[in-house]
Scaffold this motif. Structure first.
Motif, mmCIF file in Angstrom:
data_model
loop_
_atom_site.group_PDB
_atom_site.id
_atom_site.type_symbol
_atom_site.label_atom_id
_atom_site.label_comp_id
_atom_site.label_asym_id
_atom_site.label_seq_id
_atom_site.Cartn_x
_atom_site.Cartn_y
_atom_site.Cartn_z
ATOM 1 N N CYS A 62 0.817 -1.226 0.000
ATOM 2 C CA CYS A 62 0.000 0.000 0.000
ATOM 3 C C CYS A 62 0.843 1.265 0.000
ATOM 4 O O CYS A 62 0.410 2.313 -0.470
ATOM 5 N N GLY A 63 2.055 1.176 0.560
ATOM 6 C CA GLY A 63 2.932 2.344 0.589
ATOM 7 C C GLY A 63 2.680 3.302 1.740
ATOM 8 O O GLY A 63 3.451 4.239 1.941
ATOM 9 N N THR A 64 1.615 3.054 2.517
ATOM 10 C CA THR A 64 1.290 4.030 3.560
ATOM 11 C C THR A 64 1.180 3.430 4.971
ATOM 12 O O THR A 64 1.186 4.175 5.944
ATOM 13 N N CYS A 65 1.080 2.108 5.090
ATOM 14 C CA CYS A 65 0.898 1.516 6.432
ATOM 15 C C CYS A 65 2.217 1.584 7.221
ATOM 16 O O CYS A 65 3.263 1.975 6.689
ATOM 17 N N CYS A 115 5.083 -0.434 5.595
ATOM 18 C CA CYS A 115 5.574 0.221 4.367
ATOM 19 C C CYS A 115 6.415 1.441 4.715
ATOM 20 O O CYS A 115 7.458 1.680 4.102
ATOM 21 N N CYS A 156 3.586 -5.707 4.315
ATOM 22 C CA CYS A 156 2.557 -4.649 4.296
ATOM 23 C C CYS A 156 1.240 -5.192 4.840
ATOM 24 O O CYS A 156 0.821 -6.295 4.512
ATOM 25 N N PHE A 157 0.587 -4.392 5.683
ATOM 26 C CA PHE A 157 -0.700 -4.821 6.256
ATOM 27 C C PHE A 157 -1.802 -4.898 5.203
ATOM 28 O O PHE A 157 -2.799 -5.576 5.398
ATOM 29 N N ASN A 158 -1.628 -4.158 4.114
ATOM 30 C CA ASN A 158 -2.684 -4.092 3.091
ATOM 31 C C ASN A 158 -2.204 -4.632 1.746
ATOM 32 O O ASN A 158 -2.653 -4.185 0.696
HETATM 33 ZN ZN LIG Z 1 1.584 -1.109 3.463
#
Ligand SMILES: [Zn+2]
Ligand SMILES: [Zn+2]
Length: 344
Positions: free
Chosen positions: A92-95, A98, A106-108
């Motif tokens: 996701c790049g944001t969790c 990440c 990554c969680f997502n």
């Molecule tokens: Zn992530």
């Protein structure tokens, strides 16, 4: 277009799917080669892998090499006609993971052809899959696409070798399937001093010996040979079989302070936990890969002998025959699907 859709255990169908138009930064591919992975086999055989259960129909497949047919708005660095290997991971790049640079956990995570979450992440065993442009690694114009389709399992193997910090170490790889075989190759590449591979199937051992400069061992007597002093202890075990017996063997044959890197999904079992304590062993999981994908693409293209790891290739559209043969571990290492239109 036609897609390989898993509906449940041993219910794999070629379904007709509507093609959608591209969004910004997407590309449409023509699938040339798709490698059938252990996870695809588990989805086919059991309708699940580990905790990931197929609850809705899902397109299989995440190991692919392709040609680019169309690019959407904003796509840079990928052009129509390019030959590409596809990184199936879309973190996701944001969790929190990440943000720490640990995108592989990554969680997502959206990973092609994975039922880990619902809705499932659809896979890419279809005639013209759509991916994000940044998932494409552009290959040289004369690159062998069949070889390039090995990049994903090689990236996983390389990640495990990296976590094991194998340079200068004595390494045992348990399990001579695709991942074990490529892990042995990656361990040698990363500077391991000695690499041994164990398996219960003599045919699998003979195969790995052809692909890499390794010593081979019968999985049933590795522990005895170490206990008797005939073989030295190992610094690192890369466990790629998923067999609990292999994991317990790893605990026995590791030197104190050694470590096992678990790559294969392990069946539930009794593990000899006290050995972990008395030898101060480290146990670490290796899941997918971090930034190793591009290196993996370069590595497989530089090792044309790895083409021998592909033991059978079926035309796009063949379902049960291809997947049943991939389950025959004695006969097969990597089985691939090939689309005649895009592979030539
Ligand atoms: Zn992530
Ligand atoms: Zn795979």
């Amino acid at each position: 277009m036609k897609s390989y859709v898993i509906h449940g255990p041993r219910d794999l169908r070629i379904d007709e799917k509507e093609e959608r138009s591209l969004a910004d930064n997407e590309v449409r591919l023509g699938l040339a080669y798709g490698g059938i992975c252990g996870s695809d086999m588990h989805y086919y055989q059991d309708g699940k892998v580990g905790h990931s259960v197929v609850k809705d129909p899902m397109v299989l497949g995440h190991e692919l090499a392709a040609v680019v047919l169309e690019v959407g708005e904003g796509v840079d660095g990928v052009a129509v006609g390019d030959r590409v290997a596809i990184n199936p991971a879309l973190p996701c790049g944001t969790c929190a993971m990440c943000r720490k640079g640990e995108e592989n956990v990554c969680f997502n995570m959206q990973y092609l052809g994975s039922a880990a979450k619902r809705p499932h992440s659809q896979g890419a065993f279809e005639e013209r899959p759509v991916v994000k442009a940044h998932q494409c690694v552009v290959l040289p114009a004369d690159a062998d696409l069949k070889l390039a389709a090995l990049a994903e399992p090689y990236a996983i193997s390389l990640h495990a070798a990296n976590l094991g910090q194998v340079a200068g170490k004595r390494v045992l790889v348990t399990g001579a399937g695709t991942i074990g075989t490529l892990a042995a190759v990656a361990a040698l590449d990363q500077g391991a001093s000695d690499v041994y591979v164990s398996d219960v199937h003599p045919a699998a051992l003979a195969r790995v010996k052809k692909l890499a400069d390794v010593h081979t061992l019968d999985a049933m007597d590795v522990a005895n040979r170490v206990a008797s002093g005939e073989l030295e202890f190992f610094d690192v075990v890369l466990e790629a079989s998923g067999a609990p017996q292999a994991f317990n063997t790893a605990l026995k044959v590791l030197t104190p302070k050694g470590g096992v890197i678990q790559i294969g999904f392990l069946a539930p079992a009794e593990l000899d936990m006290n050995v972990i304590l008395t030898k101060e062993l480290t146990i670490r999981g290796a899941y997918r890969f971090l930034d190793e994908f591009e290196q993996a693409v370069a590595s497989v293209l530089a090792k044309p002998e790895l083409i021998e790891a592909v033991s059978a290739t079926y035309d796009f559209g063949v379902t049960d025959e291809a997947f049943e043969s991939s389950l025959d571990k004695q006969k097969h290492l990597k089985v691939m699907i090939r689309h005649q239109v895009y592979a030539s």
